[in-house]
Design a protein around this motif. Structure first.
Motif, PDB file in Angstrom:
ATOM      1  N   ALA A   1      76.199  59.719  43.510  1.00 31.82           N
ATOM      2  CA  ALA A   1      75.045  58.875  43.804  1.00 31.82           C
ATOM      3  C   ALA A   1      73.795  59.701  43.520  1.00 31.82           C
ATOM      4  O   ALA A   1      73.869  60.793  42.975  1.00 31.82           O
ATOM      5  N   GLY A   2      72.663  59.183  43.903  1.00 32.61           N
ATOM      6  CA  GLY A   2      71.443  59.961  43.733  1.00 32.61           C
ATOM      7  C   GLY A   2      70.579  59.389  42.652  1.00 32.61           C
ATOM      8  O   GLY A   2      70.864  58.307  42.133  1.00 32.61           O
ATOM      9  N   PRO A   3      69.524  60.074  42.299  1.00 32.60           N
ATOM     10  CA  PRO A   3      68.518  59.497  41.414  1.00 32.60           C
ATOM     11  C   PRO A   3      69.079  59.158  40.042  1.00 32.60           C
ATOM     12  O   PRO A   3      69.824  59.939  39.452  1.00 32.60           O
TER      13      PRO A   3
ATOM     14  N   PRO B   1      70.742  51.724  45.012  1.00 34.77           N
ATOM     15  CA  PRO B   1      70.490  53.176  44.905  1.00 34.77           C
ATOM     16  C   PRO B   1      71.408  54.020  45.777  1.00 34.77           C
ATOM     17  O   PRO B   1      71.792  55.128  45.364  1.00 34.77           O
ATOM     18  N   GLU B   2      71.808  53.519  46.936  1.00 35.68           N
ATOM     19  CA  GLU B   2      72.690  54.321  47.810  1.00 35.68           C
ATOM     20  C   GLU B   2      74.022  54.572  47.133  1.00 35.68           C
ATOM     21  O   GLU B   2      74.695  55.567  47.417  1.00 35.68           O
TER      22      GLU B   2
ATOM     23  N   GLY C   1      80.187  45.508  50.039  1.00 31.99           N
ATOM     24  CA  GLY C   1      79.946  46.637  49.136  1.00 31.99           C
ATOM     25  C   GLY C   1      80.431  46.408  47.728  1.00 31.99           C
ATOM     26  O   GLY C   1      80.578  47.349  46.939  1.00 31.99           O
ATOM     27  N   HIS C   2      80.679  45.141  47.368  1.00 29.44           N
ATOM     28  CA  HIS C   2      81.301  44.840  46.077  1.00 29.44           C
ATOM     29  C   HIS C   2      80.371  45.108  44.904  1.00 29.44           C
ATOM     30  O   HIS C   2      80.785  45.675  43.897  1.00 29.44           O
ATOM     31  N   ARG C   3      79.115  44.696  45.029  1.00 27.30           N
ATOM     32  CA  ARG C   3      78.275  44.665  43.821  1.00 27.30           C
ATOM     33  C   ARG C   3      76.809  44.651  44.231  1.00 27.30           C
ATOM     34  O   ARG C   3      76.257  45.680  44.541  1.00 27.30           O
ATOM     35  N   GLY C   4      76.174  43.484  44.265  1.00 23.12           N
ATOM     36  CA  GLY C   4      74.758  43.378  44.609  1.00 23.12           C
ATOM     37  C   GLY C   4      74.567  42.874  46.017  1.00 23.12           C
ATOM     38  O   GLY C   4      75.501  42.733  46.797  1.00 23.12           O
ATOM     39  N   GLY C   5      73.295  42.602  46.348  1.00 15.93           N
ATOM     40  CA  GLY C   5      72.980  41.993  47.630  1.00 15.93           C
ATOM     41  C   GLY C   5      72.310  42.944  48.602  1.00 15.93           C
ATOM     42  O   GLY C   5      72.497  44.159  48.539  1.00 15.93           O
ATOM     43  N   LEU C   6      71.533  42.356  49.495  1.00 17.58           N
ATOM     44  CA  LEU C   6      70.892  43.100  50.575  1.00 17.58           C
ATOM     45  C   LEU C   6      71.814  43.143  51.783  1.00 17.58           C
ATOM     46  O   LEU C   6      72.611  42.226  52.002  1.00 17.58           O
TER      47      LEU C   6
ATOM     48  N   GLY D   1      74.314  54.642  43.796  1.00 18.49           N
ATOM     49  CA  GLY D   1      74.075  55.181  42.455  1.00 18.49           C
ATOM     50  C   GLY D   1      74.350  54.163  41.366  1.00 18.49           C
ATOM     51  O   GLY D   1      74.817  54.508  40.275  1.00 18.49           O
ATOM     52  N   TRP D   2      74.054  52.902  41.636  1.00 15.02           N
ATOM     53  CA  TRP D   2      74.384  51.819  40.704  1.00 15.02           C
ATOM     54  C   TRP D   2      73.128  51.134  40.159  1.00 15.02           C
ATOM     55  O   TRP D   2      72.181  50.866  40.909  1.00 15.02           O
ATOM     56  N   ILE D   3      73.176  50.815  38.873  1.00 18.47           N
ATOM     57  CA  ILE D   3      72.225  49.885  38.256  1.00 18.47           C
ATOM     58  C   ILE D   3      73.045  48.684  37.800  1.00 18.47           C
ATOM     59  O   ILE D   3      74.058  48.853  37.110  1.00 18.47           O
ATOM     60  N   LEU D   4      72.623  47.493  38.169  1.00 19.02           N
ATOM     61  CA  LEU D   4      73.357  46.284  37.781  1.00 19.02           C
ATOM     62  C   LEU D   4      72.711  45.655  36.545  1.00 19.02           C
ATOM     63  O   LEU D   4      71.484  45.532  36.473  1.00 19.02           O
ATOM     64  N   ILE D   5      73.538  45.255  35.600  1.00 21.05           N
ATOM     65  CA  ILE D   5      73.048  44.583  34.390  1.00 21.05           C
ATOM     66  C   ILE D   5      73.784  43.258  34.191  1.00 21.05           C
ATOM     67  O   ILE D   5      74.796  42.988  34.836  1.00 21.05           O
ATOM     68  N   ASP D   6      73.227  42.445  33.276  1.00 21.18           N
ATOM     69  CA  ASP D   6      73.792  41.111  33.040  1.00 21.18           C
ATOM     70  C   ASP D   6      74.846  41.097  31.937  1.00 21.18           C
ATOM     71  O   ASP D   6      75.108  40.033  31.352  1.00 21.18           O
ATOM     72  N   ALA D   7      75.448  42.231  31.663  1.00 19.61           N
ATOM     73  CA  ALA D   7      76.588  42.284  30.731  1.00 19.61           C
ATOM     74  C   ALA D   7      77.816  42.730  31.509  1.00 19.61           C
ATOM     75  O   ALA D   7      77.899  43.889  31.934  1.00 19.61           O
ATOM     76  N   GLY D   8      78.739  41.810  31.711  1.00 21.91           N
ATOM     77  CA  GLY D   8      80.006  42.116  32.359  1.00 21.91           C
ATOM     78  C   GLY D   8      81.113  42.094  31.325  1.00 21.91           C
ATOM     79  O   GLY D   8      80.881  42.305  30.138  1.00 21.91           O
TER      80      GLY D   8
END
Lengths: 382, 382
Positions: free
Chosen positions: A333-335, A271-272, B142-147, A274-281
């Motif tokens: 970024a943001g909601p 969220p910081e 900061g590449h992609r996912g992860g805590l 502004g990303w949503i990750l999906i399983d399609a690359g």
């Protein structure tokens, strides 16, 4: 949960969705254009590489077709197609497969634009005693291959093909540069270039006493925009059946015409950023960035909900092999919309030919929403 | 004509060539690095997707492996691999296949970075009574996912995994941003980031009384450059087995290390434009333009003769679906090497993972030139 949502929830993602109703509408429209223009439609099957799509795209279900590989020619011939044009310049070491296909009863035609190619074809025709009817490629826009319509080699090649028994089937051009301009008027000018180049080449051949029964033109943008095809006998187009963001970006279709999408699942949030990750690359979308040079860069695609409704301002910003990053178009970024882990989304692709090639089947959204999803296999290779 | 030239002449083009000797050298070098650094090597098999390559890449032929899809996990488990990490964030609807693989005797581990994922995994473990050992992904660059390593959710997730019987296997990071910088020193800094982030996350988990047996880092650039992996237990890398122009462009290998190439055939000439046309377009090379942002843009690839000798200043300038245009790097027209119609050339790819994915098999140039070419199948899909 609608019927469609429930059916999609059973699919493993990423997977390829095909909206049959949109495809049917696109095909009907192009068939009507060809009829109105008085030419035969010879769809290019390199986009779909699917027997099921071919049956719904070709005139009468088995009508004239174009392919980009001999593997396509072999697969479609095995499925009963009898008039196939292999529209990539021939090389001598592919003639064995061409002869085998012709011997099996398929009227496979080939393409060439040089004397050495014609000599190899002539030699193979003489050696086998079989015809290998050939098209001579004409360059109408500096895109790639082809002879200039006035090139003296045209006649020399035509004579060699005829004298050897290989046979001259006609002339062909493809205005690939039409992809780089936008709007019906610009595409119509490329259609005129296609017509001018091929018709004058055909006239030169006929004036030399050679036959030129087929005058073949086409690309999806020029096919959509053509107004006058006098002297032309057939029209080729491929991506029109599915359309894509590149075609929408140059005005050859609307976003709503796009019949192909990739179904993906949300696998994470940042969220910081502004990303949503999906399983399609990029393995699912392909690396095609065809909209990068257009007025509106769609990154790796436009984001829709699982029902196919466009989500304003969301794009597939970046891809790795099996990861996609969805973000707002403005980069802010943001909601973002609240898509939980496991939610499904659809991505409209830049380039249907490239994205479809990443998959081995289509999951077909039937024309009537309540019917079960079908699977149509597709093939690849050479 | 050499033995190799004669063998290549029998292949239909485009096709994918793999130089087994170069691959073996690359693998040996990486195995030596892992041994020297005191860590387990867990190669990523997403590049090759081949049982035969896996056997030659994994420690002992069946050692620990990383995959990017469940289709890979299923194929490699069926081939006897027993320790596989599926390194893409899990979604609830994939857990059925995960459980089935684990029930078949494969120690398949999964990856997550959020509480909702951990809740789904915990619920599946409780419902099935089976462990689903999981890695928590840590963001090191900061590449992609992860805590973040200090995120309080880390402990919460770890406890949930342990309490539910799913099991916490460890922490994992991938410095994907290392691809964007050049040189050993820069890559070593990313290796340090990987180590710092994962080791501090592991310490936080252990301080909370949680187990963290595995601390997993890696990308090919950081694996090549790492000097100190104290606290790390395993190293992951994928493209190192083949290498490619992107890796050469950032100094992670030399051009001579690249084991993968596409064999193509000359199909035309446009001498006025300084173009040689070949039958390898983006369907063969992929649309990957990973060198576009590097110091030296290799377009769609570097051109070699059929023997693999680099042809100075020739690049695969443009591609269409089944056409490639070779030109001089400086864009100048004028005389080019005289490759007749039918001549074979090899193209070194930008990105081995993307190019290999366009093919269903490798044609393997054996370590000893005179041996016959082998075919190794590869698979795709999800």
């Amino acid at each position: 949960m609608t019927d469609l949502t429930a059916q999609l929830a059973h699919l493993q993602t990423p997977c390829l969705l095909l909206d049959e109703a949109k495809m049917a509408r696109n095909v009907t429209r192009m068939q009507a254009r060809a009829e109105q223009l008085g030419v035969t439609l010879r769809p290019h099957l390199k986009t779909s590489k699917s027997i099921e799509v071919a049956r719904r795209t070709l005139t009468g279900g088995t009508g004239p077709a174009t392919v980009s590989t001999l593997a396509e020619a072999e697969a479609f011939a095995a499925a009963g197609l009898r008039d196939i044009l292999y529209a990539v310049g021939i090389t001598p070491h592919k003639l064995g497969r061409v002869l085998a296909l012709r011997a099996s009863g398929c009227d496979l035609t080939i393409l060439l634009d040089s004397l050495p190619q014609a000599e190899a074809v002539a030699a193979a025709a003489r050696a086998s005693g079989q015809a290998i009817p050939s098209f001579i490629e004409i360059d109408s826009d500096g895109h790639r291959g082809g002879l200039q319509a006035g090139d003296a080699a045209l006649i020399e090649i035509g004579k060699l093909l005829e004298d050897s028994g290989a046979g001259l089937r006609g002339v062909l051009t493809h205005a690939g540069e039409s992809y780089g301009v936008s709007g019906t008027q610009a595409h119509e000018r490329f259609s005129e270039k296609e017509r001018d180049a091929t018709v004058s080449a055909a006239e030169a051949l006929r004036a030399a006493g050679l036959p030129c029964p087929v005058v073949s033109v086409g690309s999806t943008p020029t096919a959509v925009a053509a107004r006058d095809l006098t002297g032309v006998t057939e029209l080729r187009a491929g991506v029109f059946a599915f359309f894509d963001l590149v075609m929408a970006g140059i005005g050859a279709c609307s976003i709503d015409d796009i019949a192909l999408s990739v179904l993906a699942t949300v696998i994470g949030h940042q969220p910081e950023r502004g990303w949503i990750l999906i399983d399609a690359g990029w393995m699912a979308m392909s690396r095609d960035r065809g909209t990068a040079a257009q007025a509106v860069d769609q990154a790796y695609g436009l984001v829709c909900d699982a029902q196919g409704n466009l989500l304003e301002d969301l794009i597939l910003l970046k891809t790795n092999q099996e990861h996609g990053i969805i973000a707002r178009r403005d980069g802010a970024a943001g909601p973002l919309p609240d898509f939980p882990i496991g939610a499904q989304l659809r991505i409209l692709p830049n380039h249907a030919c490239a994205t479809a090639a990443q998959f081995d089947r289509y999951h077909v959204l039937p024309a009537k929403g309540a019917a079960p999803l079908q699977e149509w296999p597709r093939f690849g290779g050479w």
